[in-house]
Design a protein around this motif. Structure first.
Motif, PDB file in Angstrom:
ATOM      1  N   ARG A  27       0.811  -1.210   0.000  1.00 49.59           N
ATOM      2  CA  ARG A  27       0.000   0.000   0.000  1.00 49.59           C
ATOM      3  C   ARG A  27       0.849   1.266   0.000  1.00 49.59           C
ATOM      4  O   ARG A  27       0.324   2.369   0.085  1.00 49.59           O
TER       5      ARG A  27
ATOM      6  N   LEU B 151       2.632   4.345  -1.189  1.00 50.62           N
ATOM      7  CA  LEU B 151       2.361   5.199  -2.329  1.00 50.62           C
ATOM      8  C   LEU B 151       3.639   5.931  -2.719  1.00 50.62           C
ATOM      9  O   LEU B 151       4.454   6.245  -1.862  1.00 50.62           O
TER      10      LEU B 151
ATOM     11  N   PRO C  72       5.411  12.309  -3.600  1.00 48.86           N
ATOM     12  CA  PRO C  72       5.703  13.438  -4.480  1.00 48.86           C
ATOM     13  C   PRO C  72       6.866  14.280  -3.955  1.00 48.86           C
ATOM     14  O   PRO C  72       7.275  15.231  -4.596  1.00 48.86           O
ATOM     15  N   MET C  73       7.383  13.925  -2.759  1.00 48.67           N
ATOM     16  CA  MET C  73       8.449  14.706  -2.128  1.00 48.67           C
ATOM     17  C   MET C  73       9.824  14.410  -2.722  1.00 48.67           C
ATOM     18  O   MET C  73      10.756  15.180  -2.532  1.00 48.67           O
TER      19      MET C  73
ATOM     20  N   TYR D 210       5.848  11.296  16.805  1.00 47.69           N
ATOM     21  CA  TYR D 210       4.579  11.674  16.184  1.00 47.69           C
ATOM     22  C   TYR D 210       3.409  11.414  17.129  1.00 47.69           C
ATOM     23  O   TYR D 210       3.224  10.296  17.600  1.00 47.69           O
ATOM     24  N   LYS D 211       2.635  12.460  17.409  1.00 47.03           N
ATOM     25  CA  LYS D 211       1.415  12.335  18.223  1.00 47.03           C
ATOM     26  C   LYS D 211       1.633  11.461  19.454  1.00 47.03           C
ATOM     27  O   LYS D 211       0.966  10.440  19.631  1.00 47.03           O
TER      28      LYS D 211
ATOM     29  N   GLU E 103       1.050  17.280  17.511  1.00 40.78           N
ATOM     30  CA  GLU E 103      -0.211  17.439  16.769  1.00 40.78           C
ATOM     31  C   GLU E 103      -0.176  16.723  15.421  1.00 40.78           C
ATOM     32  O   GLU E 103      -1.193  16.627  14.742  1.00 40.78           O
ATOM     33  N   GLY E 104       0.994  16.297  15.013  1.00 38.60           N
ATOM     34  CA  GLY E 104       1.105  15.670  13.694  1.00 38.60           C
ATOM     35  C   GLY E 104       1.085  16.684  12.563  1.00 38.60           C
ATOM     36  O   GLY E 104       0.862  16.323  11.410  1.00 38.60           O
TER      37      GLY E 104
ATOM     38  N   ALA F 234       4.139  16.317  10.293  1.00 36.50           N
ATOM     39  CA  ALA F 234       4.002  15.071   9.537  1.00 36.50           C
ATOM     40  C   ALA F 234       3.184  15.297   8.262  1.00 36.50           C
ATOM     41  O   ALA F 234       3.488  14.730   7.222  1.00 36.50           O
ATOM     42  N   ILE F 235       2.154  16.148   8.331  1.00 38.79           N
ATOM     43  CA  ILE F 235       1.343  16.424   7.138  1.00 38.79           C
ATOM     44  C   ILE F 235       2.210  17.075   6.070  1.00 38.79           C
ATOM     45  O   ILE F 235       2.131  16.736   4.891  1.00 38.79           O
ATOM     46  N   ASP F 236       3.091  18.002   6.486  1.00 36.58           N
ATOM     47  CA  ASP F 236       3.974  18.649   5.512  1.00 36.58           C
ATOM     48  C   ASP F 236       4.909  17.652   4.839  1.00 36.58           C
ATOM     49  O   ASP F 236       5.340  17.857   3.706  1.00 36.58           O
TER      50      ASP F 236
ATOM     51  N   GLY G 295       4.023  14.587   4.261  1.00 36.98           N
ATOM     52  CA  GLY G 295       3.214  13.591   3.564  1.00 36.98           C
ATOM     53  C   GLY G 295       3.160  12.261   4.298  1.00 36.98           C
ATOM     54  O   GLY G 295       2.939  11.226   3.684  1.00 36.98           O
ATOM     55  N   VAL G 296       3.335  12.318   5.612  1.00 36.31           N
ATOM     56  CA  VAL G 296       3.259  11.089   6.398  1.00 36.31           C
ATOM     57  C   VAL G 296       1.798  10.648   6.487  1.00 36.31           C
ATOM     58  O   VAL G 296       0.926  11.460   6.749  1.00 36.31           O
ATOM     59  N   TYR G 297       1.521   9.367   6.227  1.00 32.97           N
ATOM     60  CA  TYR G 297       0.152   8.905   6.441  1.00 32.97           C
ATOM     61  C   TYR G 297       0.056   7.721   7.369  1.00 32.97           C
ATOM     62  O   TYR G 297      -1.033   7.208   7.606  1.00 32.97           O
TER      63      TYR G 297
ATOM     64  N   GLN H 117      -7.629   3.188   2.038  1.00 36.09           N
ATOM     65  CA  GLN H 117      -7.493   3.780   0.714  1.00 36.09           C
ATOM     66  C   GLN H 117      -8.725   3.728  -0.172  1.00 36.09           C
ATOM     67  O   GLN H 117      -8.692   4.198  -1.293  1.00 36.09           O
TER      68      GLN H 117
ATOM     69  N   LEU I 275      -5.665  10.246  10.525  1.00 33.37           N
ATOM     70  CA  LEU I 275      -5.114  11.125   9.489  1.00 33.37           C
ATOM     71  C   LEU I 275      -6.231  11.856   8.746  1.00 33.37           C
ATOM     72  O   LEU I 275      -6.110  13.040   8.436  1.00 33.37           O
TER      73      LEU I 275
ATOM     74  N   ASP J 123      -7.270  14.723  10.719  1.00 43.92           N
ATOM     75  CA  ASP J 123      -6.265  15.786  10.602  1.00 43.92           C
ATOM     76  C   ASP J 123      -6.419  16.548   9.299  1.00 43.92           C
ATOM     77  O   ASP J 123      -6.349  17.777   9.260  1.00 43.92           O
TER      78      ASP J 123
ATOM     79  N   GLU K 227       0.694  18.198  -3.298  1.00 36.85           N
ATOM     80  CA  GLU K 227       2.136  18.372  -3.090  1.00 36.85           C
ATOM     81  C   GLU K 227       2.650  17.431  -2.013  1.00 36.85           C
ATOM     82  O   GLU K 227       3.802  17.036  -2.020  1.00 36.85           O
ATOM     83  N   ARG K 228       1.787  17.112  -1.053  1.00 39.33           N
ATOM     84  CA  ARG K 228       2.230  16.284   0.070  1.00 39.33           C
ATOM     85  C   ARG K 228       1.973  14.801  -0.156  1.00 39.33           C
ATOM     86  O   ARG K 228       2.795  13.965   0.176  1.00 39.33           O
ATOM     87  N   TYR K 229       0.812  14.485  -0.731  1.00 41.26           N
ATOM     88  CA  TYR K 229       0.426  13.074  -0.804  1.00 41.26           C
ATOM     89  C   TYR K 229       0.363  12.527  -2.227  1.00 41.26           C
ATOM     90  O   TYR K 229       0.090  11.356  -2.418  1.00 41.26           O
TER      91      TYR K 229
END
Lengths: 175, 148
Positions: A28, A30, A33-34, A96-97, A122-123, A126-128, A130-132, B57, B68, B71, B95-97
């Protein structure tokens, strides 16, 4: 003419095979894009000592590992991180959190592979990035670009096929 | 009389089952849009159904209760309040995901095949149909019987 009644059946069979094959691809992870972009910012270190370590890591290849004390896969990859740290790989831990006290206890009990631990309660950072889902591990090059992202626990395959070749390539031209 | 009554009772049963099944979606949809105006709220719901939850997903972040997803919903709400446009918010997520986060991927060279595939499939189906019709001919009843 009789042969025609087999066509839907064959089509169905082909579909089943296709769907079954699709189910085997359970990775899973992905594509990020970073990759190739400048590493996003990290949480501000809590003290001057941590800031100094973080500063020293700039311009070096390094790992940024998002983890939490409540995360089981993080425990699974922990021995690998310890081994990497022992080999001199700089790992920046982003907690993280998590509760600061729980994180500290976790590191006390299992050992601390991180050159510096930063906190993202707060995570938001992590959003910046692209952590999921923790753990996620980013390889950052000396030029501060993201070279690779690993989703899920660091394992032998990652070390052998992804991390080691990239670290060697980074060392190669310099020597 | 009793037959009709039974039918109504059955229909009621099915309706209530359906209602119960819809409940989680309705409850979740109400989460996260506090403090938004009616127009902003509509944008919030539109955007959150367009964004895929990366953890689970096959759900949008609107449907998902994953950490998430909550968030990201908070992010969407925050950015709407800050006055950012829908496109800016989509770009922020992308940009992030990556493209995967958008249920409706952007039309660009990388996704041309993806967007064209329904039309391509339809063309292929029409082609096959045309060939079969031509081959069968108008007075060939035998084929019809066997197909039905």
């Amino acid at each position: 003419m009789r042969a025609h009644i087999w066509i839907p059946l064959l089509a169905l069979g082909a579909l089943v095979v296709l769907l079954y094959a699709g189910m085997q691809d359970m990775d899973r992870a992905l594509p990020s894009p970073m990759i190739g972009k400048a590493a996003p910012s990290l949480p501000v270190p809590e003290n001057s000592e941590a800031a100094a370590v973080l500063n020293a890591a700039q311009g070096q290849p390094r790992l940024v590992n998002f983890w939490a004390s409540w995360c089981q896969p993080c425990l699974a990859e922990h021995p690998e991180l310890m081994a990497l740290a022992e080999r001199g790989v700089t790992i920046i831990g982003v907690n993280y959190k998590d509760e600061a006290s729980a994180a500290a206890r976790w590191l006390d009990r299992h050992g601390n592979p991180f050159a510096v631990v930063l906190r993202d309660p707060e995570g938001a950072f992590a959003i910046d990035w692209g952590v999921y889902g923790v753990p996620e591990t980013y390889l950052i090059g000396p030029d501060d670009t993201v070279l690779h992202k690993k989703v899920g626990p660091v394992d032998d395959a990652y070390l052998r096929d992804e991390l080691q070749p990239r670290l060697s390539a980074l060392k190669g031209p310099a020597s | 009389m009793s037959g009709a009554g039974k039918g109504v009772a059955m229909r009621r049963l099915w309706l209530s089952v359906l209602c119960v099944m819809m409940l989680p979606g309705a409850l979740l949809a109400a989460i996260g849009d506090e403090g938004l105006s009616a127009e902003q709220r509509q944008r919030f719901h539109q955007l959150t159904t367009e964004l895929r939850c990366l953890v689970c997903q096959n759900q949008s972040i609107a449907e998902s209760n994953a950490d998430l997803a909550l968030d990201l919903k908070r992010q969407v709400r925050q950015q709407i309040l800050e006055g950012r446009s829908d496109d800016a918010i989509r770009t922020y997520m992308r940009e992030r995901y990556g493209d995967f986060v958008l249920y409706k991927p952007a039309v660009e060279p990388k996704t041309y095949l993806l967007w064209a595939s329904p039309a391509l499939l339809l063309l292929i189906a029409l082609f096959i149909l045309a060939r079969r019709l031509r081959r069968a001919g108008p007075e060939d009843d035998e084929a019809d019987e066997e197909l039905s």
